[in-house]
Enzyme design. Structure first.
Site, PDB file in Angstrom:
ATOM      1  N   CYS A  24       3.408   2.499  17.199  1.00  0.00           N
ATOM      2  CA  CYS A  24       2.699   3.058  18.357  1.00  0.00           C
ATOM      3  C   CYS A  24       1.623   2.061  18.758  1.00  0.00           C
ATOM      4  CB  CYS A  24       2.010   4.371  18.022  1.00  0.00           C
ATOM      5  SG  CYS A  24       2.771   5.299  16.682  1.00  0.00           S
ATOM      6  N   GLU A  56      -3.601   8.765  26.504  1.00  0.00           N
ATOM      7  CA  GLU A  56      -2.537   7.830  26.848  1.00  0.00           C
ATOM      8  C   GLU A  56      -1.411   8.495  27.629  1.00  0.00           C
ATOM      9  OE1 GLU A  56      -2.719   5.057  22.836  1.00  0.00           O
ATOM     10  OE2 GLU A  56      -1.217   6.641  22.877  1.00  0.00           O
TER      11      GLU A  56
END
Length: 227
Positions: free
Chosen positions: A86, A148
């Site tokens: 990630c 995000e």
């Protein structure tokens, strides 16, 4: 507001805070750039600062998912288990390219090498399946957090691993049953899982995993799932 001091944090991780992330609006339209540090301060997130990110789910030929446990040096969510990789595309020419999420895929290839030591030629961007995007927000502690729009990338490949201990504390391949057992442990607070991985596991992951060889039906590049 008092200056945020990073003196007590890991030196290598602090250096990465100067990287430039891609700032976006709620529809994933580029609006600028800011440092990784500024993007991950809760004080900025509370004002709406949002950046582009990706989550890679890498499966081996036995349909097992590669998980990593984030190192204790990580500034957000240290020691937590999460999906394979990630991170963020950077505000650079090659990683800003939006056509077919090319920039995001290149960023994923770069970080798979940096974190897990996977040779670049084993994870070419054109072998990654871009499924959809997820918008989420989560606090790591009183200072740091995440906000995000996360591109979900799937890939199935047997790869060579040589993890960087500054990034990764441990790693393992899991079956669906083994992951479900881990998620139950997390509910009992016996291990920690990152909030984005937990959200994806609770919603889409197992449906996608059941259709690993037929993912086209789940590709949705128009909608952003608000979690």
């Amino acid at each position: 507001m008092p200056e945020i001091t990073t003196d007590h944090l890991d030196e290598k991780q602090v250096q990465l805070l100067s990287e430039m992330c891609i700032l976006i609006d709620e529809n994933d339209q580029k609006i600028g750039a800011d440092t990784k540090k500024n993007c991950h301060l809760n004080s900025n997130i509370d004002k709406g600062l949002l950046h582009r990110a990706f989550s890679v789910f890498l499966f081996n030929s036995e349909d097992k998912l590669l998980l990593q446990q984030r190192s204790d040096a990580k500034i957000t969510f240290p020691g937590c288990f999460t999906n394979t990789c990630c991170s963020h595309p950077l505000h650079t020419f090659s990683e800003l390219e939006e056509k077919e999420a090319s920039g995001v895929r290149r960023a994923a290839q770069r970080r798979l090498k940096a974190e897990l030591g996977i040779p670049l030629e084993q994870v070419p961007p054109d072998e990654m399946t871009y499924l959809t995007r997820i918008h989420y927000k989560a606090q790591s502690d009183g200072i740091w957090g995440e906000h995000e729009i996360d591109y979900i990338l799937f890939m199935q490949k047997d790869v060579d691993l040589s993890p960087d201990p500054n990034e990764i504390k441990s790693h393992c391949y899991v079956s669906k049953e083994e992951l479900k057992a881990m998620l139950e442990k997390a509910k009992r607070k016996e291990l920690e899982i990152t909030p984005w991985f937990s959200l994806i596991a609770d919603t889409f992951l197992f449906k996608w995993w059941d259709n690993l060889h037929n993912l086209k039906q789940f590709m949705d590049h128009n909608n952003i799932h608000r979690m």
